[in-house]
Structures are given as C-alpha cells and as structure tokens.
Design a protein around this motif. Structure first.
Motif, mmCIF file in Angstrom:
data_model
loop_
_atom_site.group_PDB
_atom_site.id
_atom_site.type_symbol
_atom_site.label_atom_id
_atom_site.label_comp_id
_atom_site.label_asym_id
_atom_site.label_seq_id
_atom_site.Cartn_x
_atom_site.Cartn_y
_atom_site.Cartn_z
ATOM 1 N N TYR A 145 0.839 -1.199 0.000
ATOM 2 C CA TYR A 145 0.000 0.000 0.000
ATOM 3 C C TYR A 145 0.879 1.256 0.000
ATOM 4 O O TYR A 145 0.610 2.213 -0.735
ATOM 5 C CB TYR A 145 -0.934 -0.004 1.216
ATOM 6 C CG TYR A 145 -2.018 1.043 1.145
ATOM 7 C CD1 TYR A 145 -1.771 2.357 1.498
ATOM 8 C CD2 TYR A 145 -3.300 0.712 0.720
ATOM 9 C CE1 TYR A 145 -2.755 3.318 1.427
ATOM 10 C CE2 TYR A 145 -4.296 1.669 0.650
ATOM 11 C CZ TYR A 145 -4.013 2.972 1.004
ATOM 12 O OH TYR A 145 -5.000 3.928 0.932
ATOM 13 N N ALA A 146 1.930 1.265 0.809
ATOM 14 C CA ALA A 146 2.843 2.417 0.858
ATOM 15 C C ALA A 146 3.500 2.638 -0.496
ATOM 16 O O ALA A 146 3.601 3.776 -0.967
ATOM 17 C CB ALA A 146 3.900 2.203 1.933
ATOM 18 N N SER A 147 3.936 1.565 -1.128
ATOM 19 C CA SER A 147 4.558 1.684 -2.450
ATOM 20 C C SER A 147 3.573 2.255 -3.461
ATOM 21 O O SER A 147 3.922 3.131 -4.263
ATOM 22 C CB SER A 147 5.055 0.315 -2.929
ATOM 23 O OG SER A 147 6.020 -0.188 -2.039
ATOM 24 N N ALA A 148 2.341 1.773 -3.416
ATOM 25 C CA ALA A 148 1.312 2.278 -4.331
ATOM 26 C C ALA A 148 1.016 3.752 -4.054
ATOM 27 O O ALA A 148 0.856 4.545 -4.992
ATOM 28 C CB ALA A 148 0.042 1.444 -4.207
ATOM 29 N N ALA A 149 0.956 4.132 -2.783
ATOM 30 C CA ALA A 149 0.679 5.525 -2.430
ATOM 31 C C ALA A 149 1.807 6.449 -2.887
ATOM 32 O O ALA A 149 1.556 7.554 -3.374
ATOM 33 C CB ALA A 149 0.460 5.658 -0.923
ATOM 34 N N ILE A 150 3.044 5.989 -2.743
ATOM 35 C CA ILE A 150 4.186 6.789 -3.199
ATOM 36 C C ILE A 150 4.152 6.919 -4.723
ATOM 37 O O ILE A 150 4.343 8.015 -5.269
ATOM 38 C CB ILE A 150 5.503 6.182 -2.700
ATOM 39 C CG1 ILE A 150 5.617 6.359 -1.185
ATOM 40 C CG2 ILE A 150 6.701 6.831 -3.405
ATOM 41 C CD1 ILE A 150 6.725 5.549 -0.542
ATOM 42 N N CYS A 151 3.888 5.819 -5.418
ATOM 43 C CA CYS A 151 3.764 5.875 -6.885
ATOM 44 C C CYS A 151 2.640 6.805 -7.298
ATOM 45 O O CYS A 151 2.767 7.571 -8.260
ATOM 46 C CB CYS A 151 3.526 4.484 -7.464
ATOM 47 S SG CYS A 151 4.979 3.433 -7.424
ATOM 48 N N ASN A 152 1.535 6.758 -6.569
ATOM 49 C CA ASN A 152 0.406 7.628 -6.868
ATOM 50 C C ASN A 152 0.764 9.097 -6.660
ATOM 51 O O ASN A 152 0.303 9.959 -7.410
ATOM 52 C CB ASN A 152 -0.789 7.246 -6.005
ATOM 53 C CG ASN A 152 -2.093 7.720 -6.590
ATOM 54 O OD1 ASN A 152 -2.347 7.533 -7.763
ATOM 55 N ND2 ASN A 152 -2.914 8.338 -5.768
ATOM 56 N N SER A 153 1.602 9.387 -5.656
ATOM 57 C CA SER A 153 2.036 10.763 -5.428
ATOM 58 C C SER A 153 2.959 11.239 -6.546
ATOM 59 O O SER A 153 2.891 12.389 -6.970
ATOM 60 C CB SER A 153 2.773 10.877 -4.093
ATOM 61 O OG SER A 153 1.896 10.643 -3.031
ATOM 62 N N LEU A 154 3.811 10.346 -7.019
ATOM 63 C CA LEU A 154 4.753 10.703 -8.086
ATOM 64 C C LEU A 154 4.087 10.744 -9.461
ATOM 65 O O LEU A 154 4.455 11.549 -10.310
ATOM 66 C CB LEU A 154 5.919 9.709 -8.110
ATOM 67 C CG LEU A 154 6.801 9.693 -6.866
ATOM 68 C CD1 LEU A 154 7.819 8.561 -6.949
ATOM 69 C CD2 LEU A 154 7.500 11.039 -6.695
ATOM 70 N N PHE A 155 3.131 9.847 -9.671
ATOM 71 C CA PHE A 155 2.456 9.712 -10.959
ATOM 72 C C PHE A 155 0.939 9.679 -10.751
ATOM 73 O O PHE A 155 0.311 8.631 -10.914
ATOM 74 C CB PHE A 155 2.919 8.434 -11.672
ATOM 75 C CG PHE A 155 4.401 8.276 -11.728
ATOM 76 C CD1 PHE A 155 5.164 9.032 -12.609
ATOM 77 C CD2 PHE A 155 5.051 7.380 -10.880
ATOM 78 C CE1 PHE A 155 6.544 8.894 -12.658
ATOM 79 C CE2 PHE A 155 6.423 7.237 -10.930
ATOM 80 C CZ PHE A 155 7.175 7.992 -11.821
ATOM 81 N N PRO A 156 0.322 10.819 -10.391
ATOM 82 C CA PRO A 156 -1.107 10.824 -10.044
ATOM 83 C C PRO A 156 -2.024 10.355 -11.173
ATOM 84 O O PRO A 156 -3.124 9.875 -10.910
ATOM 85 C CB PRO A 156 -1.383 12.271 -9.659
ATOM 86 C CG PRO A 156 -0.216 13.052 -10.093
ATOM 87 C CD PRO A 156 0.932 12.113 -10.275
#
Length: 159
Positions: free
Chosen positions: A143-154
């Motif tokens: 989940y953390a990895s997905a959230a970080i990816c989502n922040s970088l690539f919304p």
C-alpha cells in the motif's frame, strides 16, 4: 545464517513512516485538530520511540515485542484513511497479504527469494515458521509503495 532483526524492522519502519505521512501530500493546509491528524501524531510517536528503543541494546527486546501492535495500528490508520473502498480493493488487499505471507513461507523454508533466514518468537503466532503478522506488514508495504507511486504519478490513479 539469520538476518539481523533490528535492521529489518528499521528498514521496514522507514517505509511505513512514509505511508503514514503520505496522506498529507495532497493537503495544502492540514487542520491540527482533526481525528486523522491526532491518529497520525500517535502512530508517529510509536515509530519515533520504537526506532529509539530498538537502537538501544538494553531495551531492544521490549520494543521489538511491540512491533505487531505497531503494525496493527498502522494498518488501522491506513484503512481508516482509505477513501476508495470497493470489493476489488478488499480482494486485492487480502491477496497482497496472502501472497506476501506465502513469499515469506517459501523464503524461510527454502532460502529462495530473500536468502536464508528465520524468525524468532518476538513477532507472535507462527504458521510454517512465519509470524502471521507479516501478512499485515506486506499489505502495508505494498500500500505504501502504491501511495508513493500515486504521489509521483497521479495520472496512474493507483490508490
């Protein structure tokens, strides 16, 4: 040869701290009196004192025993703040926990994937020599990895 327990926990904790802080990434002016911010403050204290406690040899075992509680509190905070609930999210979360757990079982049993290592009794109840709480840890890491990816690539709209 077994892996070093404190460094594993500290490494995973750093990733999980980024998860706890991630909800602020999209908020311009967080209100300090909201329940969400109070929960984030409390879990941040858990991690702050946990890192210090694990770093001190005389208190290492005591603080290591609190790891399952910290993981459960972290998961509770993540789920409390998750906005896009759906059946697919629930299924995917269960899938992540199970696949992560099974990867640990394979790793412990064979030495494949992560090298040779084992778990002591500190993390609680075990099945196939792997603490059940690791399924929660894997879910948090994914989940953390997905959230970080989502922040970088919304535009990917992952979480």
């Amino acid at each position: 040869a077994s892996s070093s327990f404190p460094s594993t926990i500290c490494t995973k904790s750093i990733v999980e701290i980024s998860l706890v802080c991630c909800p602020y990434a999209k908020e311009a002016k967080p209100k300090m009196n909201t329940l969400k911010n109070k929960l984030i403050f409390i879990i941040s204290l858990f991690y702050f004192f946990g890192i210090i406690g694990i770093a001190i040899p005389t208190s290492r075992n005591l603080f290591a025993m609190a790891t399952p509680l910290t993981l459960i509190l972290s998961l509770g905070l993540v789920l409390y703040n998750h906005k896009n609930w759906s059946k697919s999210f629930i299924y995917f979360s269960v899938f992540c926990g199970i696949v992560g757990y099974l990867s640990e079982v394979i790793g412990v049993a064979t030495g494949l994937l992560f090298g040779e290592y084992s778990y002591g009794k500190t993390l609680g109840f075990q099945v196939f020599d792997v603490p059940i709480i690791l399924s929660v840890n894997w879910l948090l890491l994914i989940y953390a990895s997905a959230a970080i990816c989502n922040s970088l690539f919304p535009y990917l709209n992952i979480v």
